[in-house]
Design a protein around this motif. Structure first.
Motif, PDB file in Angstrom:
ATOM      1  N   ASP A   1       0.841  -1.194   0.000  1.00  0.00           N
ATOM      2  CA  ASP A   1       0.000   0.000   0.000  1.00  0.00           C
ATOM      3  C   ASP A   1       0.882   1.253   0.000  1.00  0.00           C
ATOM      4  O   ASP A   1       2.074   1.198   0.285  1.00  0.00           O
ATOM      5  N   LYS A   2       0.251   2.387  -0.311  1.00  0.00           N
ATOM      6  CA  LYS A   2       0.986   3.654  -0.415  1.00  0.00           C
ATOM      7  C   LYS A   2       1.555   4.104   0.926  1.00  0.00           C
ATOM      8  O   LYS A   2       2.616   4.713   0.970  1.00  0.00           O
ATOM      9  N   LYS A   3       0.868   3.797   2.023  1.00  0.00           N
ATOM     10  CA  LYS A   3       1.342   4.204   3.340  1.00  0.00           C
ATOM     11  C   LYS A   3       2.681   3.529   3.661  1.00  0.00           C
ATOM     12  O   LYS A   3       3.622   4.176   4.141  1.00  0.00           O
ATOM     13  N   THR A   4       2.785   2.236   3.382  1.00  0.00           N
ATOM     14  CA  THR A   4       4.016   1.493   3.622  1.00  0.00           C
ATOM     15  C   THR A   4       5.139   2.000   2.712  1.00  0.00           C
ATOM     16  O   THR A   4       6.274   2.189   3.155  1.00  0.00           O
ATOM     17  N   ALA A   5       4.812   2.239   1.441  1.00  0.00           N
ATOM     18  CA  ALA A   5       5.807   2.728   0.488  1.00  0.00           C
ATOM     19  C   ALA A   5       6.291   4.121   0.880  1.00  0.00           C
ATOM     20  O   ALA A   5       7.485   4.423   0.796  1.00  0.00           O
ATOM     21  N   GLY A   6       5.385   4.979   1.334  1.00  0.00           N
ATOM     22  CA  GLY A   6       5.754   6.322   1.778  1.00  0.00           C
ATOM     23  C   GLY A   6       6.653   6.275   2.998  1.00  0.00           C
ATOM     24  O   GLY A   6       7.632   7.024   3.094  1.00  0.00           O
ATOM     25  N   ALA A   7       6.344   5.373   3.933  1.00  0.00           N
ATOM     26  CA  ALA A   7       7.166   5.218   5.129  1.00  0.00           C
ATOM     27  C   ALA A   7       8.561   4.717   4.752  1.00  0.00           C
ATOM     28  O   ALA A   7       9.568   5.175   5.309  1.00  0.00           O
ATOM     29  N   ALA A   8       8.645   3.793   3.789  1.00  0.00           N
ATOM     30  CA  ALA A   8       9.936   3.268   3.346  1.00  0.00           C
ATOM     31  C   ALA A   8      10.758   4.379   2.686  1.00  0.00           C
ATOM     32  O   ALA A   8      11.959   4.515   2.966  1.00  0.00           O
ATOM     33  N   LEU A   9      10.139   5.177   1.841  1.00  0.00           N
ATOM     34  CA  LEU A   9      10.840   6.276   1.170  1.00  0.00           C
ATOM     35  C   LEU A   9      11.334   7.298   2.185  1.00  0.00           C
ATOM     36  O   LEU A   9      12.478   7.760   2.112  1.00  0.00           O
ATOM     37  N   ASP A  10      10.495   7.658   3.155  1.00  0.00           N
ATOM     38  CA  ASP A  10      10.889   8.607   4.195  1.00  0.00           C
ATOM     39  C   ASP A  10      12.038   8.062   5.048  1.00  0.00           C
ATOM     40  O   ASP A  10      12.952   8.800   5.423  1.00  0.00           O
ATOM     41  N   ALA A  11      12.003   6.759   5.337  1.00  0.00           N
ATOM     42  CA  ALA A  11      13.068   6.138   6.135  1.00  0.00           C
ATOM     43  C   ALA A  11      14.390   6.161   5.379  1.00  0.00           C
ATOM     44  O   ALA A  11      15.438   6.449   5.965  1.00  0.00           O
ATOM     45  N   ILE A  12      14.352   5.877   4.076  1.00  0.00           N
ATOM     46  CA  ILE A  12      15.579   5.915   3.269  1.00  0.00           C
ATOM     47  C   ILE A  12      16.148   7.329   3.251  1.00  0.00           C
ATOM     48  O   ILE A  12      17.345   7.527   3.453  1.00  0.00           O
ATOM     49  N   ALA A  13      15.290   8.317   3.039  1.00  0.00           N
ATOM     50  CA  ALA A  13      15.735   9.711   3.007  1.00  0.00           C
ATOM     51  C   ALA A  13      16.349  10.110   4.347  1.00  0.00           C
ATOM     52  O   ALA A  13      17.392  10.780   4.389  1.00  0.00           O
ATOM     53  N   GLU A  14      15.743   9.687   5.433  1.00  0.00           N
ATOM     54  CA  GLU A  14      16.241  10.014   6.772  1.00  0.00           C
ATOM     55  C   GLU A  14      17.616   9.406   7.022  1.00  0.00           C
ATOM     56  O   GLU A  14      18.514  10.069   7.547  1.00  0.00           O
ATOM     57  N   VAL A  15      17.803   8.156   6.625  1.00  0.00           N
ATOM     58  CA  VAL A  15      19.087   7.480   6.804  1.00  0.00           C
ATOM     59  C   VAL A  15      20.168   8.167   5.965  1.00  0.00           C
ATOM     60  O   VAL A  15      21.285   8.400   6.445  1.00  0.00           O
ATOM     61  N   VAL A  16      19.844   8.528   4.721  1.00  0.00           N
ATOM     62  CA  VAL A  16      20.812   9.196   3.852  1.00  0.00           C
ATOM     63  C   VAL A  16      21.218  10.541   4.447  1.00  0.00           C
ATOM     64  O   VAL A  16      22.405  10.862   4.531  1.00  0.00           O
ATOM     65  N   VAL A  17      20.247  11.327   4.905  1.00  0.00           N
ATOM     66  CA  VAL A  17      20.542  12.636   5.493  1.00  0.00           C
ATOM     67  C   VAL A  17      21.418  12.482   6.733  1.00  0.00           C
ATOM     68  O   VAL A  17      22.415  13.191   6.890  1.00  0.00           O
ATOM     69  N   ARG A  18      21.069  11.553   7.601  1.00  0.00           N
ATOM     70  CA  ARG A  18      21.826  11.349   8.842  1.00  0.00           C
ATOM     71  C   ARG A  18      23.271  10.946   8.543  1.00  0.00           C
ATOM     72  O   ARG A  18      24.216  11.474   9.128  1.00  0.00           O
ATOM     73  N   GLU A  19      23.457  10.023   7.614  1.00  0.00           N
ATOM     74  CA  GLU A  19      24.793   9.520   7.301  1.00  0.00           C
ATOM     75  C   GLU A  19      25.651  10.583   6.604  1.00  0.00           C
ATOM     76  O   GLU A  19      26.810  10.775   6.954  1.00  0.00           O
ATOM     77  N   VAL A  20      25.086  11.298   5.647  1.00  0.00           N
ATOM     78  CA  VAL A  20      25.840  12.318   4.913  1.00  0.00           C
ATOM     79  C   VAL A  20      26.156  13.504   5.820  1.00  0.00           C
ATOM     80  O   VAL A  20      27.243  14.071   5.754  1.00  0.00           O
ATOM     81  N   THR A  21      25.225  13.874   6.697  1.00  0.00           N
ATOM     82  CA  THR A  21      25.463  14.963   7.648  1.00  0.00           C
ATOM     83  C   THR A  21      26.624  14.631   8.582  1.00  0.00           C
ATOM     84  O   THR A  21      27.402  15.505   8.949  1.00  0.00           O
ATOM     85  N   ALA A  22      26.759  13.359   8.932  1.00  0.00           N
ATOM     86  CA  ALA A  22      27.836  12.924   9.818  1.00  0.00           C
ATOM     87  C   ALA A  22      29.177  12.807   9.085  1.00  0.00           C
ATOM     88  O   ALA A  22      30.175  12.449   9.687  1.00  0.00           O
ATOM     89  N   GLY A  23      29.180  13.085   7.786  1.00  0.00           N
ATOM     90  CA  GLY A  23      30.416  13.046   7.016  1.00  0.00           C
ATOM     91  C   GLY A  23      30.640  11.751   6.269  1.00  0.00           C
ATOM     92  O   GLY A  23      31.681  11.568   5.638  1.00  0.00           O
ATOM     93  N   GLY A  24      29.678  10.862   6.309  1.00  0.00           N
ATOM     94  CA  GLY A  24      29.818   9.582   5.612  1.00  0.00           C
ATOM     95  C   GLY A  24      29.279   9.653   4.196  1.00  0.00           C
ATOM     96  O   GLY A  24      29.013  10.729   3.661  1.00  0.00           O
ATOM     97  N   ALA A  25      29.125   8.499   3.605  1.00  0.00           N
ATOM     98  CA  ALA A  25      28.591   8.388   2.256  1.00  0.00           C
ATOM     99  C   ALA A  25      27.611   7.227   2.218  1.00  0.00           C
ATOM    100  O   ALA A  25      27.726   6.288   3.007  1.00  0.00           O
TER     101      ALA A  25
END
Length: 95
Positions: free
Chosen positions: A21-45
């Motif tokens: 469903d769209k709710k699960t897909a939206g949550a997955a997309l938001d989680a990926i974006a959050e992980v990318v932001v957190r890792e890149v902000t910390a200086g990682g890749a």
């Protein structure tokens, strides 16, 4: 050139591809974006398989010129987010 896909369209496409469903897909997309932001902000890749690599690169202090006045000023050191496209994606687009 076509219009870029909106987040709503992307979530709907992900939900269809996942068979979910769209709710699960939206949550997955938001989680990926959050992980990318957190890792890149910390200086990682972060490597997104099949898409590319997101990384943060430090830029040193440098001299820049104001094009309107011609004045040279010193720009402070900062960080820049870079995205390197994966070879597989480049090959798919150019095939």
């Amino acid at each position: 050139m076509s219009k870029p896909m909106t987040k709503t369209q992307l979530v709907a496409a992900i939900a269809e591809a996942m068979g979910s469903d769209k709710k699960t897909a939206g949550a997955a997309l938001d989680a990926i974006a959050e992980v990318v932001v957190r890792e890149v902000t910390a200086g990682g890749a972060v490597t997104l398989p099949g898409l590319g690599k997101v990384a943060c690169k430090a830029r040193p202090e440098r001299q820049v010129r104001n094009p309107a006045t011609g004045e040279t000023i010193t720009k402070a050191a900062d960080k820049q987010v870079k995205f390197a496209i994966a070879k597989s994606l480049k090959d798919s687009v150019n095939a």
